[in-house]
Design a protein around this motif. Structure first.
Motif, PDB file in Angstrom:
ATOM      1  N   ALA A  59       0.840  -1.201   0.000  1.00 35.63           N
ATOM      2  CA  ALA A  59       0.000   0.000   0.000  1.00 35.63           C
ATOM      3  C   ALA A  59       0.875   1.251   0.000  1.00 35.63           C
ATOM      4  CB  ALA A  59      -0.933   0.008   1.200  1.00 35.63           C
ATOM      5  N   TYR A  60       1.958   1.224   0.755  1.00 40.38           N
ATOM      6  CA  TYR A  60       2.881   2.358   0.813  1.00 40.38           C
ATOM      7  C   TYR A  60       3.489   2.605  -0.572  1.00 40.38           C
ATOM      8  CZ  TYR A  60       6.308   5.406   3.163  1.00 40.38           C
ATOM      9  OH  TYR A  60       7.050   6.474   3.583  1.00 40.38           O
ATOM     10  N   VAL A  61       3.891   1.547  -1.236  1.00 43.01           N
ATOM     11  CA  VAL A  61       4.501   1.677  -2.560  1.00 43.01           C
ATOM     12  C   VAL A  61       3.471   2.144  -3.591  1.00 43.01           C
ATOM     13  CG1 VAL A  61       5.658   0.419  -4.426  1.00 43.01           C
ATOM     14  CG2 VAL A  61       6.345   0.049  -2.059  1.00 43.01           C
ATOM     15  N   HIS A  62       2.245   1.652  -3.498  1.00 42.86           N
ATOM     16  CA  HIS A  62       1.198   2.126  -4.411  1.00 42.86           C
ATOM     17  C   HIS A  62       0.948   3.618  -4.209  1.00 42.86           C
ATOM     18  CE1 HIS A  62       0.008  -2.150  -5.149  1.00 42.86           C
ATOM     19  NE2 HIS A  62      -0.083  -1.630  -6.358  1.00 42.86           N
ATOM     20  N   ARG A  63       0.988   4.066  -2.968  1.00 41.77           N
ATOM     21  CA  ARG A  63       0.817   5.501  -2.711  1.00 41.77           C
ATOM     22  C   ARG A  63       1.969   6.283  -3.339  1.00 41.77           C
ATOM     23  NH1 ARG A  63      -1.429   8.490   2.550  1.00 41.77           N
ATOM     24  NH2 ARG A  63      -1.272  10.586   1.713  1.00 41.77           N
ATOM     25  N   MET A  64       3.186   5.770  -3.200  1.00 37.94           N
ATOM     26  CA  MET A  64       4.335   6.418  -3.828  1.00 37.94           C
ATOM     27  C   MET A  64       4.135   6.496  -5.342  1.00 37.94           C
ATOM     28  SD  MET A  64       7.518   4.672  -1.746  1.00 37.94           S
ATOM     29  CE  MET A  64       8.807   5.577  -2.594  1.00 37.94           C
ATOM     30  N   LEU A  65       3.658   5.416  -5.934  1.00 40.63           N
ATOM     31  CA  LEU A  65       3.437   5.360  -7.376  1.00 40.63           C
ATOM     32  C   LEU A  65       2.402   6.405  -7.815  1.00 40.63           C
ATOM     33  CD1 LEU A  65       4.211   3.610  -9.919  1.00 40.63           C
ATOM     34  CD2 LEU A  65       2.139   2.331  -9.463  1.00 40.63           C
ATOM     35  N   VAL A  66       1.309   6.494  -7.074  1.00 36.36           N
ATOM     36  CA  VAL A  66       0.278   7.479  -7.389  1.00 36.36           C
ATOM     37  C   VAL A  66       0.855   8.892  -7.288  1.00 36.36           C
ATOM     38  CG1 VAL A  66      -1.909   8.498  -6.590  1.00 36.36           C
ATOM     39  CG2 VAL A  66      -1.674   6.009  -6.761  1.00 36.36           C
ATOM     40  N   HIS A  67       1.612   9.159  -6.233  1.00 40.99           N
ATOM     41  CA  HIS A  67       2.203  10.492  -6.053  1.00 40.99           C
ATOM     42  C   HIS A  67       3.187  10.818  -7.171  1.00 40.99           C
ATOM     43  CE1 HIS A  67       1.142  11.406  -1.627  1.00 40.99           C
ATOM     44  NE2 HIS A  67       0.229  10.633  -2.186  1.00 40.99           N
ATOM     45  N   LYS A  68       3.987   9.857  -7.582  1.00 39.79           N
ATOM     46  CA  LYS A  68       4.935  10.098  -8.675  1.00 39.79           C
ATOM     47  C   LYS A  68       4.193  10.380  -9.976  1.00 39.79           C
ATOM     48  CE  LYS A  68       8.726   9.654  -6.396  1.00 39.79           C
ATOM     49  NZ  LYS A  68       9.509  10.844  -6.098  1.00 39.79           N
ATOM     50  N   LEU A  69       3.100   9.683 -10.221  1.00 40.55           N
ATOM     51  CA  LEU A  69       2.314   9.931 -11.423  1.00 40.55           C
ATOM     52  C   LEU A  69       1.706  11.334 -11.393  1.00 40.55           C
ATOM     53  CD1 LEU A  69       1.171   8.942 -14.103  1.00 40.55           C
ATOM     54  CD2 LEU A  69      -0.750   8.002 -12.837  1.00 40.55           C
ATOM     55  N   ASP A  71       2.853  13.904  -9.707  1.00 41.37           N
ATOM     56  CA  ASP A  71       3.971  14.835  -9.883  1.00 41.37           C
ATOM     57  C   ASP A  71       4.362  14.947 -11.351  1.00 41.37           C
ATOM     58  OD1 ASP A  71       4.033  15.210  -7.157  1.00 41.37           O
ATOM     59  OD2 ASP A  71       5.798  13.943  -6.818  1.00 41.37           O
ATOM     60  N   GLU A  72       4.402  13.828 -12.030  1.00 41.08           N
ATOM     61  CA  GLU A  72       4.798  13.799 -13.436  1.00 41.08           C
ATOM     62  C   GLU A  72       3.784  14.552 -14.299  1.00 41.08           C
ATOM     63  OE1 GLU A  72       7.670  12.825 -16.209  1.00 41.08           O
ATOM     64  OE2 GLU A  72       7.740  12.474 -14.057  1.00 41.08           O
ATOM     65  N   LYS A  73       2.511  14.395 -13.993  1.00 43.94           N
ATOM     66  CA  LYS A  73       1.459  15.067 -14.763  1.00 43.94           C
ATOM     67  C   LYS A  73       1.462  16.582 -14.532  1.00 43.94           C
ATOM     68  CE  LYS A  73      -0.669  11.749 -16.912  1.00 43.94           C
ATOM     69  NZ  LYS A  73      -0.941  11.756 -18.326  1.00 43.94           N
ATOM     70  N   ARG A  74       1.973  17.016 -13.383  1.00 45.52           N
ATOM     71  CA  ARG A  74       2.015  18.447 -13.074  1.00 45.52           C
ATOM     72  C   ARG A  74       3.090  19.184 -13.867  1.00 45.52           C
ATOM     73  NH1 ARG A  74       1.579  17.683  -6.673  1.00 45.52           N
ATOM     74  NH2 ARG A  74      -0.677  17.437  -6.565  1.00 45.52           N
ATOM     75  N   LEU A  75       4.117  18.477 -14.292  1.00 44.81           N
ATOM     76  CA  LEU A  75       5.200  19.114 -15.020  1.00 44.81           C
ATOM     77  C   LEU A  75       4.711  19.567 -16.391  1.00 44.81           C
ATOM     78  CD1 LEU A  75       8.060  16.599 -14.177  1.00 44.81           C
ATOM     79  CD2 LEU A  75       7.696  18.845 -13.179  1.00 44.81           C
ATOM     80  N   SER A  76       5.067  20.762 -16.769  1.00 39.93           N
ATOM     81  CA  SER A  76       4.581  21.287 -18.044  1.00 39.93           C
ATOM     82  C   SER A  76       5.130  20.515 -19.241  1.00 39.93           C
ATOM     83  CB  SER A  76       4.931  22.767 -18.173  1.00 39.93           C
ATOM     84  OG  SER A  76       6.333  22.939 -18.149  1.00 39.93           O
ATOM     85  N   TRP A  77       6.329  19.956 -19.135  1.00 41.38           N
ATOM     86  CA  TRP A  77       6.896  19.241 -20.276  1.00 41.38           C
ATOM     87  C   TRP A  77       6.175  17.926 -20.531  1.00 41.38           C
ATOM     88  CZ3 TRP A  77       8.712  14.353 -19.842  1.00 41.38           C
ATOM     89  CH2 TRP A  77       9.091  13.917 -18.579  1.00 41.38           C
ATOM     90  N   SER A  78       5.369  17.468 -19.589  1.00 46.56           N
ATOM     91  CA  SER A  78       4.663  16.205 -19.799  1.00 46.56           C
ATOM     92  C   SER A  78       3.607  16.320 -20.900  1.00 46.56           C
ATOM     93  CB  SER A  78       4.002  15.730 -18.506  1.00 46.56           C
ATOM     94  OG  SER A  78       2.913  16.556 -18.162  1.00 46.56           O
ATOM     95  N   LYS A  79       3.267  17.550 -21.281  1.00 40.42           N
ATOM     96  CA  LYS A  79       2.280  17.756 -22.332  1.00 40.42           C
ATOM     97  C   LYS A  79       2.900  17.734 -23.724  1.00 40.42           C
ATOM     98  CE  LYS A  79      -0.561  20.463 -19.205  1.00 40.42           C
ATOM     99  NZ  LYS A  79       0.210  20.320 -18.020  1.00 40.42           N
ATOM    100  N   VAL A  80       4.215  17.688 -23.808  1.00 40.41           N
ATOM    101  CA  VAL A  80       4.911  17.696 -25.088  1.00 40.41           C
ATOM    102  C   VAL A  80       4.881  16.285 -25.678  1.00 40.41           C
ATOM    103  CG1 VAL A  80       7.142  18.029 -26.216  1.00 40.41           C
ATOM    104  CG2 VAL A  80       6.426  19.575 -24.389  1.00 40.41           C
ATOM    105  N   ARG A  81       4.453  16.155 -26.927  1.00 46.05           N
ATOM    106  CA  ARG A  81       4.432  14.870 -27.622  1.00 46.05           C
ATOM    107  C   ARG A  81       5.610  14.820 -28.575  1.00 46.05           C
ATOM    108  NH1 ARG A  81       1.530  11.134 -25.604  1.00 46.05           N
ATOM    109  NH2 ARG A  81       0.935  10.248 -27.579  1.00 46.05           N
TER     110      ARG A  81
END
Length: 170
Positions: A59-69, A71-81
């Motif tokens: 459960a702790y690792v799944h929470r880490m995974l969700v938080h990393k995802l 965080d990744e979606k918040r970065l503006s460069w994540s919208k670049v294809r």
């Protein structure tokens, strides 16, 4: 130190396929899923002593995974294809019906908002309890219940529309 490293390697080796599958189903992008899993494993290594003492390490690792995802979606460069279209990942050979069913489910998940998609993946594909899902997402159990109900209704509607358009019947 050597025992802790061995425990870490054993844990990650056993859970890596599941973490990749979970990340992919939550974000719908194989490359992003790889990045998020790598970031999660790196953070897990740095904090392994603390994480390994948790009551429920998964459960702790799944929470880490969700938080990393998130965080990744918040970065503006994540919208670049970088590519015009996403290349198809290598898939195991499955009977035609299983491939079609899996593709329909992945496509239906992609239509859901991130929170609803995350709830369904954690609850039903990762088989987390209501409490563990709430902990992984950092929200209340009531929120998980309502997100689950909305997500199931939405995914049923998407799957029904897809089946009607394709001429399939259940």
């Amino acid at each position: 130190m050597i025992d802790a490293e061995r425990e870490f390697v054993e844990y990650v080796s056993a859970r890596l396929p599941s973490l990749h599958r979970t990340a992919f189903l939550m974000c719908g992008d194989a490359h992003l899923a790889d990045d998020v899993v790598q970031q999660t494993i790196t953070a897990l290594y740095v904090h392994w002593r603390r994480v390994s003492r948790a009551d429920n390490v998964d459960a702790y690792v799944h929470r880490m995974l969700v938080h990393k995802l998130v965080d990744e979606k918040r970065l503006s460069w994540s919208k670049v294809r970088l590519l015009g279209s996403t290349p198809e990942p290598d898939r195991p050979v499955l009977p035609h019906d299983e491939v079609a069913e899996r593709d329909s489910l992945v496509a239906a998940l992609a239509h859901l908002p991130r929170g609803q998609r995350t709830v369904l993946v954690l609850r039903f594909l990762c088989d987390l309890s209501l409490a563990d899902t709430a902990a992984a997402m950092g929200c209340s159990e009531g929120n998980v219940k309502s997100q689950t109900a909305r997500a199931l209704a939405a995914i049923r509607q998407v799957l029904d529309v897809t089946e009607m358009a394709g001429g399939n019947s259940r």
